[in-house]
Design a protein around this motif. Structure first.
Motif, PDB file in Angstrom:
ATOM      1  N   ASP A 204       0.574  -1.686  -0.148  1.00  0.00           N
ATOM      2  CA  ASP A 204       0.070  -0.087   0.044  1.00  0.00           C
ATOM      3  C   ASP A 204       1.309   1.546   0.097  1.00  0.00           C
ATOM      4  O   ASP A 204       0.093   2.119  -0.851  1.00  0.00           O
TER       5      ASP A 204
ATOM      6  N   ASP B  23     -10.895   0.260  -2.210  1.00  0.00           N
ATOM      7  CA  ASP B  23     -10.605   2.032  -2.615  1.00  0.00           C
ATOM      8  C   ASP B  23     -11.296   2.557  -3.648  1.00  0.00           C
ATOM      9  O   ASP B  23     -11.331   3.810  -3.460  1.00  0.00           O
TER      10      ASP B  23
ATOM     11  N   ASP C 199     -10.093   4.359   5.623  1.00  0.00           N
ATOM     12  CA  ASP C 199      -9.542   3.169   4.437  1.00  0.00           C
ATOM     13  C   ASP C 199      -8.506   2.139   5.479  1.00  0.00           C
ATOM     14  O   ASP C 199      -8.357   0.791   5.213  1.00  0.00           O
TER      15      ASP C 199
END
Length: 270
Positions: free
Chosen positions: A19, A81, A99
């Motif tokens: 990520d 996402d 998130d």
């Protein structure tokens, strides 16, 4: 035999690498610009899933569980996402936290499912569960509730100074910072003071829980040094007293909570 944390930690490591290190800025901008039509969105989600082959093979997870792991992580990562890049103002810190919390929750749920002997009942009956709840409660208590208490106490001691603008903003310590220029960015001052107060109390409580009491003194000394210049230049004695009272109340409350929690979880004072 799989332990929950022996599964979760490698999963989180892979997530962090994929990520934040393997995802380039170009990919991020492409996802924002093209959303579900962006190839980078699909590629990133697939990478998150496939990369979990490394810990799965290292830990000896069977192939059925591994396939399910890859599919669940890839699909969930894509959905999360996609939600983030299609949300207005998705670049804000709050959306970033949400998130990441969702991604971590998915990985934690998978690790909890795969781990042997893991169940809600086992967690609730664990000997350290009540200690964990107590520590979490302490951290929650020192943030907003403590700010409200400090503000309520300091409301009885208003700053009076005709030479300065009476408009003030209150930081998290409950200490009012007079604003001499009405055109100043008041929201910025409020946010800054709030963050300073939160960080101060978080550090003090954390150092107390790990038994590093000398570090608590370092935090107080550091804040005093930064505040000294501001207060030294102020001709308003009431302002100086106001800041000191608010800071000391903040420290006292956090210290008391830290001491009680330390005693509750059996941390010995040195």
């Amino acid at each position: 035999m799989f332990d929950f944390f022996s599964l979760l930690i490698p999963f989180l490591l892979i997530h962090t690498i994929c990520d934040f290190y393997l995802q380039t800025d170009r990919w991020v901008e492409a996802k924002k610009a093209h959303t579900y039509r962006s190839p980078e969105l699909y590629l990133h989600a697939a990478l998150q899933g496939v990369a979990l082959l490394v810990p799965a093979m290292a830990l000896g997870i069977d192939w059925r569980s591994t396939v399910c792991l890859i599919v669940i992580v890839a699909v969930s990562h894509f959905i999360i996402d996609l939600w983030k890049v299609t949300t207005p103002k998705g670049d804000k810190l709050a959306y970033f936290v949400i998130d990441q919390a969702l991604h971590v929750s998915v990985l934690a749920a998978i690790a909890f499912h795969v781990a042997d002997g893991a169940s809600i009942e086992a967690v609730l009956q664990h000997e350290r569960f009540s200690d964990g709840v107590l520590v979490v409660f302490a951290y929650v208590l020192i943030l907003k509730p403590t700010s409200i208490v400090i503000g309520a106490v300091l409301n009885k001691y208003p700053i009076v100074n005709s030479a300065m603008d009476t408009d003030a903003v209150t930081d998290t310590d409950g200490v009012a910072d007079p604003v001499s220029d009405k055109t100043a960015n008041v929201s910025g001052l409020v946010a800054g003071g709030e963050l300073i107060g939160y960080l101060e109390r978080l550090l003090i409580l954390t150092f107390m829980l790990v038994g590093s009491y000398a570090a608590v003194g370092f935090v107080l000394a550091a804040k005093s040094i930064f505040r000294f210049g501001e207060l030294n230049q102020s001709a308003n004695r009431s302002m100086t007293e106001y800041v000191l009272i608010g800071s000391l109340i903040s420290v006292v409350i956090t210290t008391l909570i830290g001491a009680l929690v330390s005693l509750g979880v059996g941390i010995k004072f040195k």
